[in-house]
Design a protein around this motif. Structure first.
Motif, PDB file in Angstrom:
ATOM      1  N   GLU A 218      59.946  19.430  35.959  1.00 12.02           N
ATOM      2  CA  GLU A 218      59.898  18.157  36.791  1.00 12.02           C
ATOM      3  C   GLU A 218      58.487  17.853  37.157  1.00 12.02           C
ATOM      4  O   GLU A 218      57.912  16.805  37.346  1.00 12.02           O
ATOM      5  CB  GLU A 218      60.641  18.409  38.020  1.00 12.02           C
ATOM      6  N   GLN A 219      57.619  18.960  37.458  1.00 14.79           N
ATOM      7  CA  GLN A 219      56.360  18.775  37.756  1.00 14.79           C
ATOM      8  C   GLN A 219      55.375  18.198  36.638  1.00 14.79           C
ATOM      9  O   GLN A 219      54.822  17.378  36.772  1.00 14.79           O
ATOM     10  CB  GLN A 219      55.548  19.911  38.160  1.00 14.79           C
TER      11      GLN A 219
ATOM     12  N   PHE B  83      61.958  23.127  38.023  1.00 12.04           N
ATOM     13  CA  PHE B  83      60.821  22.634  38.770  1.00 12.04           C
ATOM     14  C   PHE B  83      59.475  22.511  38.186  1.00 12.04           C
ATOM     15  O   PHE B  83      58.886  21.428  38.224  1.00 12.04           O
ATOM     16  CB  PHE B  83      60.647  23.779  40.110  1.00 12.04           C
ATOM     17  N   GLU B  84      59.326  23.368  37.424  1.00 14.32           N
ATOM     18  CA  GLU B  84      58.053  23.124  36.599  1.00 14.32           C
ATOM     19  C   GLU B  84      58.102  22.177  35.513  1.00 14.32           C
ATOM     20  O   GLU B  84      57.084  21.301  35.218  1.00 14.32           O
ATOM     21  CB  GLU B  84      57.643  24.657  35.723  1.00 14.32           C
TER      22      GLU B  84
ATOM     23  N   ASN C 186      56.987  16.356  34.060  1.00 10.44           N
ATOM     24  CA  ASN C 186      57.097  15.148  34.077  1.00 10.44           C
ATOM     25  C   ASN C 186      56.332  14.187  35.164  1.00 10.44           C
ATOM     26  O   ASN C 186      56.159  12.839  34.716  1.00 10.44           O
ATOM     27  CB  ASN C 186      58.799  14.854  34.076  1.00 10.44           C
ATOM     28  N   SER C 187      56.419  14.557  36.009  1.00  5.93           N
ATOM     29  CA  SER C 187      55.941  13.626  37.228  1.00  5.93           C
ATOM     30  C   SER C 187      54.327  13.468  36.997  1.00  5.93           C
ATOM     31  O   SER C 187      53.882  12.358  37.294  1.00  5.93           O
ATOM     32  CB  SER C 187      55.940  14.560  38.715  1.00  5.93           C
TER      33      SER C 187
END
Lengths: 171, 171, 171
Positions: free
Chosen positions: B25-26, B22-23, B28-29
């Motif tokens: 992904e954050q 999740f981290e 990268n976003s």
């Protein structure tokens, strides 16, 4: 099945759904990674022995028509397909990349997990720009074997009647 | 490192992997958001001081060839690159958008986190339709600094020998 | 709001952010699914009664200009729009597919949740290859109603001044 994954700690429905979702995303990401790196010999290992793998136009899928671009009714048939793809693909200077997004779990009760995900596949040929070769979605039936998620059924349903004739590899 | 994130509650391997995922992904976003909004001056802040940032064709990466479209061996070099990009990009009426998907963690033991993600970048020029300018994947080495994930190394490996000459901005 | 979702177990900020992020991804995936399957009559149900839904070029959004391709100030207006789209779309042999990625939560305190996500929409017409029709991002204001997330405001901000004239359906 989820109880199996975390046997000591009975999890709240939300948490277990979130964890299952995460596992399906991991499955899809690993699937993309194997195909995008042309590691075709690993591809059949995403399926159980008695499985169904089909690549089918959405029109045919909606109308229940049987015709498919790829139709494999067992892991053995998938292996055959993969060997054929390997031969053809080695001769070509093209690479594919999968973008598998927006996973949604349709059903997660008991044995069967049913899920969907959108898929965009782009192709790059040497000395040409990248182009879209497939847009559609996966419709999956997933089971857990020895703790790992595998496809009992994977349909790749694509939004077109046309596909590049070059698309011999599994997608 | 994960113990640091949730010090009181020792988490199960699955939960911590999911949280780390999740981290990433954050990360990268946020990375996509900064670049897509042309906030280039914030771009170096995704990296540690002693870092490596390269944009390299997949062919070269696979063969171990050194040639890269962008090669920065430190945060300072990334800053220089960004200023150059800022100049050029200001003069152009084009916008990019990143789609970073299918993150997979390759290694998460000890200090080093190694991860990959697929990336599709599309470009829109004024009065023209949107087109794909890059398809490939990120190969990352990520570290945690003061609780925040940063890139020790980010390779953007793209599926082509060709890139639009316009691609001067970091990707 | 998050306390409502897991009333017995007060969750750590990280866990609750991760759960909220997951819920927003589910919302976006379901949104994509409804539109990609042309189930337009379900589309208004993603919004609260008193809502705003706009499709607007990024240039106009940045400059604060009011002009939008689609502008609906209430669920009723969205319903009208959907009926119009249904009429037009039925006559066309084209299908769309949404890739909604890189969700980031901008604000999650109190009542209002503000979030963004990148969006790529591709179109496939019968007997033609798939092409990109829209690239941009969603800028959302999300509220929780009876446990379900709904849009108070959804702006689809796209990276172009041009859109295919065919794009009459909501996106």
């Amino acid at each position: 099945m989820l109880a199996e994954a975390q046997p000591q700690a009975p999890v709240a429905p939300m948490a277990s759904l979130q964890e299952l979702h995460f596992e399906i995303e991991q499955l899809n990401s690993e699937y993309a990674r194997v195909l995008d790196n042309e590691r075709f010999e690993e591809f059949p290992e995403f399926f159980v022995e008695d499985c169904l793998y089909r690549v089918v136009p959405r029109e045919n899928h909606l109308l229940g028509l049987p015709i498919a671009v790829i139709h494999c009714e067992s892991k053995g048939m998938i292996k055959d397909r993969v060997y054929a793809a390997r031969e053809s693909t080695m001769a070509e200077l093209r690479t594919l990349r999968h973008f598998i997004t927006n996973v949604r779990i349709l059903e997660a009760r008991g044995e069967a997990i049913r899920a969907e995900a959108n898929v965009l596949i782009v192709q790059t040929m040497i000395n040409r720009m990248t182009e879209i070769v497939l847009s559609g979605f996966y419709l999956d039936s997933i089971v857990r074997c020895d703790g790992r998620l595998l496809f009992k059924e994977r349909l790749c349903i694509y939004n077109s009647l046309l596909l590049p004739t070059s698309l011999v590899a599994p997608v």
